[in-house]
Design an enzyme around this catalytic site. Structure first.
Site, PDB file in Angstrom:
ATOM      1  N   CYS A 104       1.619   3.587   9.653  1.00 60.09           N
ATOM      2  CA  CYS A 104       2.650   2.590   9.966  1.00 60.09           C
ATOM      3  C   CYS A 104       3.944   3.273  10.352  1.00 60.09           C
ATOM      4  O   CYS A 104       4.668   2.806  11.222  1.00 60.09           O
ATOM      5  CB  CYS A 104       2.854   1.650   8.787  1.00 60.09           C
ATOM      6  SG  CYS A 104       3.154   2.489   7.233  1.00 60.09           S
TER       7      CYS A 104
ATOM      8  N   GLY B  60      -0.261  -4.590   6.113  1.00 61.66           N
ATOM      9  CA  GLY B  60      -1.105  -4.805   7.279  1.00 61.66           C
ATOM     10  C   GLY B  60      -0.250  -5.071   8.500  1.00 61.66           C
ATOM     11  O   GLY B  60       0.921  -4.679   8.546  1.00 61.66           O
TER      12      GLY B  60
ATOM     13  N   GLU C 176       3.234  -1.489  19.307  1.00 61.11           N
ATOM     14  CA  GLU C 176       2.714  -0.501  18.357  1.00 61.11           C
ATOM     15  C   GLU C 176       1.315  -0.073  18.778  1.00 61.11           C
ATOM     16  O   GLU C 176       0.369  -0.855  18.697  1.00 61.11           O
ATOM     17  CB  GLU C 176       2.653  -1.125  16.950  1.00 61.11           C
ATOM     18  CG  GLU C 176       2.210  -0.118  15.912  1.00 61.11           C
ATOM     19  CD  GLU C 176       1.977  -0.718  14.527  1.00 61.11           C
ATOM     20  OE1 GLU C 176       1.569  -1.884  14.412  1.00 61.11           O
ATOM     21  OE2 GLU C 176       2.198   0.017  13.546  1.00 61.11           O
TER      22      GLU C 176
ATOM     23  N   GLU D 185       4.473  -5.411   3.844  1.00 65.92           N
ATOM     24  CA  GLU D 185       4.709  -4.113   4.501  1.00 65.92           C
ATOM     25  C   GLU D 185       3.945  -4.167   5.808  1.00 65.92           C
ATOM     26  O   GLU D 185       2.718  -4.152   5.813  1.00 65.92           O
ATOM     27  CB  GLU D 185       4.184  -2.969   3.621  1.00 65.92           C
ATOM     28  CG  GLU D 185       4.887  -2.824   2.297  1.00 65.92           C
ATOM     29  CD  GLU D 185       6.337  -2.376   2.445  1.00 65.92           C
ATOM     30  OE1 GLU D 185       6.725  -1.878   3.518  1.00 65.92           O
ATOM     31  OE2 GLU D 185       7.091  -2.536   1.475  1.00 65.92           O
TER      32      GLU D 185
ATOM     33  N   LYS E 289      -8.054  -6.383  -2.773  1.00 68.75           N
ATOM     34  CA  LYS E 289      -8.965  -6.627  -1.661  1.00 68.75           C
ATOM     35  C   LYS E 289      -8.717  -5.610  -0.551  1.00 68.75           C
ATOM     36  O   LYS E 289      -7.716  -5.673   0.157  1.00 68.75           O
ATOM     37  CB  LYS E 289      -8.767  -8.044  -1.095  1.00 68.75           C
ATOM     38  CG  LYS E 289      -9.913  -8.412  -0.159  1.00 68.75           C
ATOM     39  CD  LYS E 289      -9.571  -9.510   0.810  1.00 68.75           C
ATOM     40  CE  LYS E 289      -8.799  -9.026   1.987  1.00 68.75           C
ATOM     41  NZ  LYS E 289      -9.470  -7.992   2.796  1.00 68.75           N
TER      42      LYS E 289
HETATM   43  P1  NAD Z   1      -4.579  -6.427   9.333  1.00 74.06           P
HETATM   44  O1  NAD Z   1      -3.341  -7.220   9.210  1.00 74.06           O
HETATM   45  O2  NAD Z   1      -5.571  -6.798  10.354  1.00 74.06           O
HETATM   46  O3  NAD Z   1      -5.382  -6.397   7.955  1.00 74.06           O
HETATM   47  C1  NAD Z   1      -4.774  -6.013   6.734  1.00 74.06           C
HETATM   48  C2  NAD Z   1      -5.482  -6.712   5.595  1.00 74.06           C
HETATM   49  O4  NAD Z   1      -5.243  -8.115   5.685  1.00 74.06           O
HETATM   50  C3  NAD Z   1      -6.987  -6.546   5.545  1.00 74.06           C
HETATM   51  O5  NAD Z   1      -7.380  -6.365   4.198  1.00 74.06           O
HETATM   52  C4  NAD Z   1      -7.492  -7.873   6.077  1.00 74.06           C
HETATM   53  O6  NAD Z   1      -8.784  -8.213   5.623  1.00 74.06           O
HETATM   54  C5  NAD Z   1      -6.466  -8.831   5.517  1.00 74.06           C
HETATM   55  N1  NAD Z   1      -6.352 -10.119   6.219  1.00 74.06           N
HETATM   56  C6  NAD Z   1      -6.889 -10.490   7.408  1.00 74.06           C
HETATM   57  N2  NAD Z   1      -6.545 -11.761   7.707  1.00 74.06           N
HETATM   58  C7  NAD Z   1      -5.787 -12.207   6.687  1.00 74.06           C
HETATM   59  C8  NAD Z   1      -5.103 -13.443   6.423  1.00 74.06           C
HETATM   60  N3  NAD Z   1      -5.139 -14.450   7.269  1.00 74.06           N
HETATM   61  N4  NAD Z   1      -4.403 -13.529   5.285  1.00 74.06           N
HETATM   62  C9  NAD Z   1      -4.326 -12.496   4.418  1.00 74.06           C
HETATM   63  N5  NAD Z   1      -4.943 -11.301   4.614  1.00 74.06           N
HETATM   64  C10 NAD Z   1      -5.654 -11.171   5.747  1.00 74.06           C
HETATM   65  O7  NAD Z   1      -4.035  -4.941   9.521  1.00 74.06           O
HETATM   66  P2  NAD Z   1      -4.864  -3.645   9.832  1.00 74.06           P
HETATM   67  O8  NAD Z   1      -5.265  -3.700  11.277  1.00 74.06           O
HETATM   68  O9  NAD Z   1      -5.888  -3.443   8.770  1.00 74.06           O
HETATM   69  O10 NAD Z   1      -3.755  -2.506   9.628  1.00 74.06           O
HETATM   70  C11 NAD Z   1      -2.988  -1.995  10.652  1.00 74.06           C
HETATM   71  C12 NAD Z   1      -1.586  -2.560  10.630  1.00 74.06           C
HETATM   72  O11 NAD Z   1      -1.019  -2.391   9.335  1.00 74.06           O
HETATM   73  C13 NAD Z   1      -0.619  -1.850  11.555  1.00 74.06           C
HETATM   74  O12 NAD Z   1       0.200  -2.790  12.206  1.00 74.06           O
HETATM   75  C14 NAD Z   1       0.212  -0.981  10.643  1.00 74.06           C
HETATM   76  O13 NAD Z   1       1.480  -0.625  11.147  1.00 74.06           O
HETATM   77  C15 NAD Z   1       0.280  -1.833   9.431  1.00 74.06           C
HETATM   78  N6  NAD Z   1       0.555  -1.013   8.260  1.00 74.06           N
HETATM   79  C16 NAD Z   1       1.768  -1.147   7.662  1.00 74.06           C
HETATM   80  C17 NAD Z   1       2.093  -0.356   6.572  1.00 74.06           C
HETATM   81  C18 NAD Z   1       3.422  -0.465   5.900  1.00 74.06           C
HETATM   82  O14 NAD Z   1       3.557   0.004   4.779  1.00 74.06           O
HETATM   83  N7  NAD Z   1       4.414  -1.082   6.487  1.00 74.06           N
HETATM   84  C19 NAD Z   1       1.171   0.568   6.087  1.00 74.06           C
HETATM   85  C20 NAD Z   1      -0.071   0.659   6.717  1.00 74.06           C
HETATM   86  C21 NAD Z   1      -0.359  -0.142   7.799  1.00 74.06           C
END
Ligand code: NAD
Length: 467
Positions: free
Chosen positions: A275, A219, A371, A241, A168
């Site tokens: 990230c 995320g 962040e 992650e 997804k």
């Molecule tokens: P987000 O958490 O808003 O969304 C990530 C994903 O989770 C999306 O596909 C979203 O639809 C889904 N999602 C939303 N609500 C959910 C729920 N309740 N349960 C399960 N899934 C749900 O993150 P974002 O804004 O898309 O990404 C940015 C963040 O991700 C930043 O904080 C960044 O540091 C982090 N990030 C971390 C890594 C890593 O490897 N550690 C890599 C990339 C990004």
């Protein structure tokens, strides 16, 4: 009808609804794509469950062959996927090309791994083996900053271990994932890989779903906490992650002109939406002014624009929400420090933000402690390196960090003290498929990549026989 359909049970299907995907450089729609309903998620889970017995019974060599075919197919579609990635995500085309190529390389890497049983005992008294079994259906939830490569952190590892998957992507970047589903439709057996798209409403349904045995999530930390909480009911495995606030510490012996562009690049790559971008830059007082001046010069020279235009070095923020969030960070930084480059929106269409450098800012400021996930770098002065490491560690996050010095042995000693999953010396954000990657503290649970990452998609089984 849409060009971008869901892949469920080996068939490309329309969504129960449709949604528009916006190009962040133009704010115009790139395309309309299928949007899955909860019922279609259930169908995808059922298809993945039905495919699991046969897929998990294949030999590892058969699964390796499938991964290599996927890698080849990604490479064969490199140019189209890269262009689509730029259109939906915003990054410059050269970076998008690198990301798509990287995704194929990660599939190839996992195809080279083994999951052999470990024989612990084999003698007159008996035989004991430690085996790695697949878990079942794995849900892979992907964010919008690196839609292709982050999918390739998860999917090949899950498949090699014998699991079936549901992918997804994020609501604002579903097109490359759906396209990949179309590309691999005839490569993987029906139901082994399912790709759905949502409007940010099915992630929670996946984490609660009783038919899914593991969630591999990338995320934000806030969403990661929700994933962990809602996975508890069905005792799902999770790997998380999450966010980071990487500190980058420059010691007093570096060459400013040589080091500044590398540090600047570590902060600004992908418009800061990484990230493991360098998000807090600690510079020794002896070279603070010179380093700040270099960062400001580099920011002023950076070419910001549509990623499809030749020469663009930095694209827009990926979505409106993130654009507004980063603008808020800039506003707070005006009060907490001195903006010496950038400091606002670029143009009046597209989510562009000028590369921004803020000096005379300290720990405790929002831009330092939280962040930012955007092209805004705080440069913080310090006098004692040990104190800089302590300040770097005084964060809820612990994803990455780095130390920069001419005397690399001295830097290594300080690097050992950093509380993060990855620590680099004289580089930052060096991710490779064979190196495990994961966060300390609020930056994550578990790790991805490498053999450690592969094992997270397995269940240990001990076969223990008396003779
Ligand atoms: P987000 O958490 O808003 O969304 C990530 C994903 O989770 C999306 O596909 C979203 O639809 C889904 N999602 C939303 N609500 C959910 C729920 N309740 N349960 C399960 N899934 C749900 O993150 P974002 O804004 O898309 O990404 C940015 C963040 O991700 C930043 O904080 C960044 O540091 C982090 N990030 C971390 C890594 C890593 O490897 N550690 C890599 C990339 C990004």
């Amino acid at each position: 009808m849409s060009d971008y359909k869901l892949l469920i049970g080996g068939k490309l299907v329309d969504g129960d609804a449709q949604m528009d995907v916006v190009n962040p450089a133009t704010e115009d729609p790139v395309a309309s794509c299928a949007r899955a309903s909860k019922g279609q998620l259930d169908q995808a889970v059922a298809a993945a469950q039905a495919a699991f017995p046969a897929w998990s019974a294949t030999s590892i060599d058969e699964r390796r062959a499938v991964l290599v075919k996927i890698a080849d197919a990604i490479q064969a579609n490199l140019a189209d996927l890269a262009r689509l990635l730029t259109q939906e995500q915003g990054k410059p085309l050269a970076d998008a090309t690198g990301e798509v190529f990287g995704a194929s390389a990660f599939f190839r890497y996992f195809a080279s791994l083994n999951l052999d049983a470990r024989v612990v005992q084999d003698d007159d008294a008996g035989r004991v083996e430690v085996r790695r079994k697949p878990l079942g259906v794995v849900g892979c939830i992907i964010p919008w900053n690196f839609p292709m490569i982050l999918m390739a952190f998860k999917v090949p590892a899950a498949l090699l271990a014998g699991n079936t998957v549901i992918v997804k992507p994020a609501a604002t970047t579903p097109l490359t994932a759906l396209k990949l589903g179309e590309i691999i439709k005839d490569i993987v057996p029906p139901g082994v890989v399912n790709v759905i798209a949502d409007a940010n409403d099915l992630g929670g349904e996946m984490t609660r779903h009783p038919g899914i045995r593991k969630i591999s999530f990338t995320g934000s930390t806030e969403t990661g906490k929700k994933v962990m909480a809602s996975a508890a009911d069905a005792l799902k495995r999770v790997s998380l992650e999450l966010g980071g606030n990487d500190a980058l510490i420059v010691l007093d012996d570096v060459n400013v002109k040589e080091t500044a562009p590398k540090v600047f690049g570590a902060a600004m790559q992908n418009a800061g939406q990484v990230c493991i971008a360098a998000k807090r830059i600690y510079v020794h007082e002896s070279m603070y002014d010179a380093m700040c001046d270099e960062f400001a010069r580099l920011a002023g020279e950076m070419v910001v624009g549509d990623g499809l235009e030749q020469g663009t070095q930095m694209g827009p923020l990926q979505n409106k929400q993130q654009f507004e969030k980063v603008m808020g960070f800039i506003e707070s930084a005006r009060k907490d420090g001195k903006v010496i480059a950038g400091g606002g929106r670029k143009g009046d269409k597209g989510y562009f933000i000028q590369p921004t450098v803020v000096r005379d800012i300290a720990d405790g400021a929002k831009l330092v402690d939280e962040e930012q996930f955007g092209p805004v770098m705080p440069v913080i002065k310090y006098s004692d390196p040990a104190e800089a490491v302590r300040r770097a560690n005084a964060s809820i996050y612990g994803l990455g960090g780095s130390i920069w010095a001419k005397d690399s042995e001295r830097a290594w000693g300080l690097a050992e003290q950093m509380e993060s999953g990855s620590v680099w010396v004289n580089k930052h954000a060096d991710l490779q498929p064979h190196l495990p990657f994961g966060g300390a503290k609020f930056s994550g649970v578990g790790s991805e990549l490498g053999e450690e990452g592969l094992k997270e998609f397995t269940q240990v089984q001990v076969l223990n026989m008396a003779r």
